[in-house]
Design an enzyme around this catalytic site. Structure first.
Site, short mmCIF file in Angstrom:
data_model
loop_
_atom_site.label_atom_id
_atom_site.label_comp_id
_atom_site.label_asym_id
_atom_site.label_seq_id
_atom_site.Cartn_x
_atom_site.Cartn_y
_atom_site.Cartn_z
N GLU A 164 15.77 -0.53 20.32
CA GLU A 164 15.39 0.88 20.09
C GLU A 164 15.95 1.85 21.13
O GLU A 164 15.20 2.66 21.70
CB GLU A 164 13.86 0.99 20.06
CG GLU A 164 13.23 0.12 18.99
CD GLU A 164 11.71 0.23 18.93
OE1 GLU A 164 11.11 0.91 19.78
OE2 GLU A 164 11.12 -0.35 18.01
N GLU A 269 12.28 -7.50 11.50
CA GLU A 269 10.83 -7.24 11.62
C GLU A 269 10.31 -6.71 10.29
O GLU A 269 9.70 -5.64 10.22
CB GLU A 269 10.56 -6.22 12.74
CG GLU A 269 11.15 -6.63 14.08
CD GLU A 269 10.81 -5.67 15.22
OE1 GLU A 269 9.92 -4.83 15.06
OE2 GLU A 269 11.46 -5.78 16.27
C1 XIL Z 1 4.66 -4.63 18.31
C2 XIL Z 1 3.67 -5.78 18.23
O1 XIL Z 1 3.64 -6.26 16.91
C3 XIL Z 1 2.29 -5.31 18.64
O2 XIL Z 1 1.39 -6.40 18.71
C4 XIL Z 1 2.36 -4.62 20.00
O3 XIL Z 1 1.10 -4.08 20.32
C5 XIL Z 1 3.40 -3.51 20.00
O4 XIL Z 1 4.65 -4.04 19.58
N1 XIL Z 1 9.25 -2.76 17.16
C6 XIL Z 1 9.44 -3.89 17.93
C7 XIL Z 1 8.32 -4.82 18.13
O5 XIL Z 1 10.58 -4.16 18.33
O6 XIL Z 1 8.39 -5.46 19.38
C8 XIL Z 1 6.99 -4.14 17.98
O7 XIL Z 1 5.96 -5.13 18.05
C9 XIL Z 1 6.93 -3.39 16.66
C10 XIL Z 1 8.00 -2.32 16.62
#
Ligand code: XIL
Length: 385
Positions: A164, A269
Site C-alpha cells: 500500500e 486478500e
Molecule cells: C488487516 C487484518 O485483517 C486485521 O485483523 C487487522 O486489524 C488490520 O489489518 N490490507 C492488508 C492487510 O494488507 O494486512 C489488512 O489486514 C487488511 C488490508
C-alpha cells in the site's frame, strides 16, 4: 430472478443431480469431506487457492479451521503475525514464535507460504513512528528486511515486500518511509529482499489497483525498478471488493497490464463485502459513529437468500475472470477462513455482521463456494464436449 441467478440455480441443480454435491463442512463441530471437490483440487491447473490465517489458528486453537485450511487450500498468508509491530516490537528484539509456527504449519502441509508484509505504513511499533532522521530509518529498514528474509530463506515462497505505498491518485503515499528515505525506499526494500533471498518471489501489494490512476502508477513503479535491474516478480491485487464493484473490465485491464510487464498476478486478500459502505453515503464520514446503526448493519441475525445468491453470483463472475486469465494469475488468496473471523466485521465500522467469504460462521461452505466450483466444472465440461 436475474438471468445470472437463474443460470446459477439451474447449474447448481444440475450439479446436485450429477455429482451429488452438497455443502461441505456441513455440521457444526465436524468438518466433512466435500463430495463436490475441494478448491485446491478443482483449481489445481489454474492457480493456487489460499487463505489468510489468524493467530488463533496458527496457535492450534482452531482445529476446525486447521482442517478446513488443509482440506481446501494450498497456500497461506499470515493475517497479522508477521506485521512489523508484532514480529519486531523493539529495535533490538524480534518475536519469531508465531511466525515460526505459521511456517512449520505450512511446511508440514506442503502449502505455498507467503510472508506479509515487510514494509507498510500501518501496524508499526512506536519506536519506528518516533524516528526523526534518515540514517536511523535506513538502518531500521535494512535490519528488518535482512533479518526476516534471511531467517525464512528457502521456507517462504513469496514476500509482500511493500504494501500500500500508493495514494488513490497514483502519487506516492506519505509515510514515515517516504518521509525519511524518499521515493527510493521501495527500490531499497526490493533490492534488500532480493539480496537476502534470491529465490523467493517478491511482490508489490496494494488495494484498488483496478483504478486507472493506481494501475498506471504501478506500471510506472515496475518499469523504474526493472530499469534499475531491481527484482520484482509479482503484483498483489488485494481484492477487497463488494457486490457492486469494482467493474470486472477494470480488474481485467490491470491483470493484463501487469502481466504484459512480465509479472505474475496474485489476488492476495479476496473478500466481498455484502454490507453498506459508509463512503457510499452522501456526506458520510468514516469518523462518523455508526456503531449500533441498523442501516449500516442490516443482516445482524441472518443474511437474506437474495444477498446470499448475489454473493454467489459475484464470486462466480470474479472467478470467471480469474479463470480466463489463469495463465497470468499464480494465486487467489481469501482474506480469512470464514465469515466469523473476517476483518470486515470490524472494518470500516466496528461490530457488524458481514458475510464476505466462502465459509459461514459454522465453517460450512456457502453457495458461493459451490458456485465457483460449479463454474469450473461447467467450463471444464465445455472443453470435454
Ligand atoms: C488487516 C487484518 O485483517 C486485521 O485483523 C487487522 O486489524 C488490520 O489489518 N490490507 C492488508 C492487510 O494488507 O494486512 C489488512 O489486514 C487488511 C488490508
Amino acid at each position: 430472478m436475474t438471468a445470472s441467478i437463474k443460470k446459477f440455480v439451474v447449474l447448481f441443480s444440475i450439479c446436485i443431480g450429477l455429482f451429488g454435491c452438497g455443502n461441505g463442512y456441513r455440521q457444526q463441530g465436524k468438518v466433512e469431506t466435500t463430495p463436490m471437490g475441494h478448491l485446491k483440487d478443482v483449481f489445481k491447473h489454474d492457480f493456487l487457492v489460499g487463505a489468510a490465517v489468524n493467530e488463533q489458528l496458527i496457535a492450534g486453537k482452531d482445529s476446525l479451521g486447521l482442517t478446513l485450511v488443509i482440506g481446501d487450500y494450498n497456500a497461506i498468508s499470515p493475517e497479522n503475525v508477521m506485521k512489523w509491530m508484532y514480529i519486531h516490537p523493539e529495535p533490538e528484539s524480534f518475536y519469531f514464535g508465531m511466525t515460526d509456527k505459521y511456517i512449520d504449519f505450512g511446511l508440514k502441509n506442503n502449502l505455498y507460504i507467503v510472508g506479509h508484509t515487510l514494509v507498510w505504513h500501518s501496524q508499526l511499533p512506536d519506536y519506528l513512528n518516533e524516528v526523526k532522521d534518515s540514517f536511523l530509518m535506513a538502518q531500521y529498514l535494512e535490519n528488518h528486511i535482512n533479518t526476516l528474509v534471511t531467517r525464512y530463506e528457502g521456507k517462504l515462497d513469496a514476500w509482500d515486500v511493500v504494501n500500500e505505498a500508493l495514494n488513490e491518485d497514483g502519487t506516492l503515499r506519505r509515510s514515515i518511509f517516504s518521509k525519511y528515505l524518499g521515493d527510493n525506499y521501495i527500490g531499497m526494500a526490493f533490492a534488500l529482499a532480493a539480496k537476502a533471498d534470491p529465490e523467493v518471489k517478491l511482490i508489490y501489494n496494494d488495494y484498488n489497483l483496478w483504478k486507472p490512476l493506481k494501475r498506471k502508477a504501478v506500471l510506472r513503479l515496475v518499469r523504474q525498478l526493472q530499469a534499475k535491474g531491481i527484482k520484482i516478480d509479482g503484483i498483489g491485487l488485494q481484492g477487497h471488493w463488494s457486490l457492486k464493484g469494482p467493474p470486472l473490465e477494470e480488474i481485467e485491464k490491470s491483470i493484463v497490464a501487469f502481466s504484459d510487464l512480465g509479472l505474475k498476478v496474485h489476488i492476495t486478500e479476496l473478500d466481498i463485502t455484502v454490507l453498506p459502505n459508509p463512503w457510499d453515503l452522501e456526506g458520510a464520514e468514516i469518523s462518523q459513529n455508526f456503531d449500533g446503526s441498523s442501516i449500516m448493519n442490516p443482516y445482524k441475525d441472518r443474511i437474506p437468500d437474495s444477498i446470499q445468491n448475489a454473493l454467489a453470483n459475484r464470486y462466480q463472475d470474479v472467478f470467471r475472470l480469474f479463470l480466463k486469465h489463469s495463465d497470468k494469475i499464480d494465486r487467489v488468496t481469501f482474506w480469512g477462513i470464514n465469515d466469523q473471523v473476517s476483518w470486515l466485521n470490524d472494518w470500516p465500522i466496528k461490530g457488524r455482521t458481514n458475510y464476505p467469504l466462502l465459509f459461514d460462521r459454522k465453517y460450512k461452505a456457502k453457495i458461493a463456494y459451490d458456485s465457483i466450483i460449479a463454474l469450473k466444472k461447467e467450463i471444464a465440461s465445455l472443453y470435454l464436449n
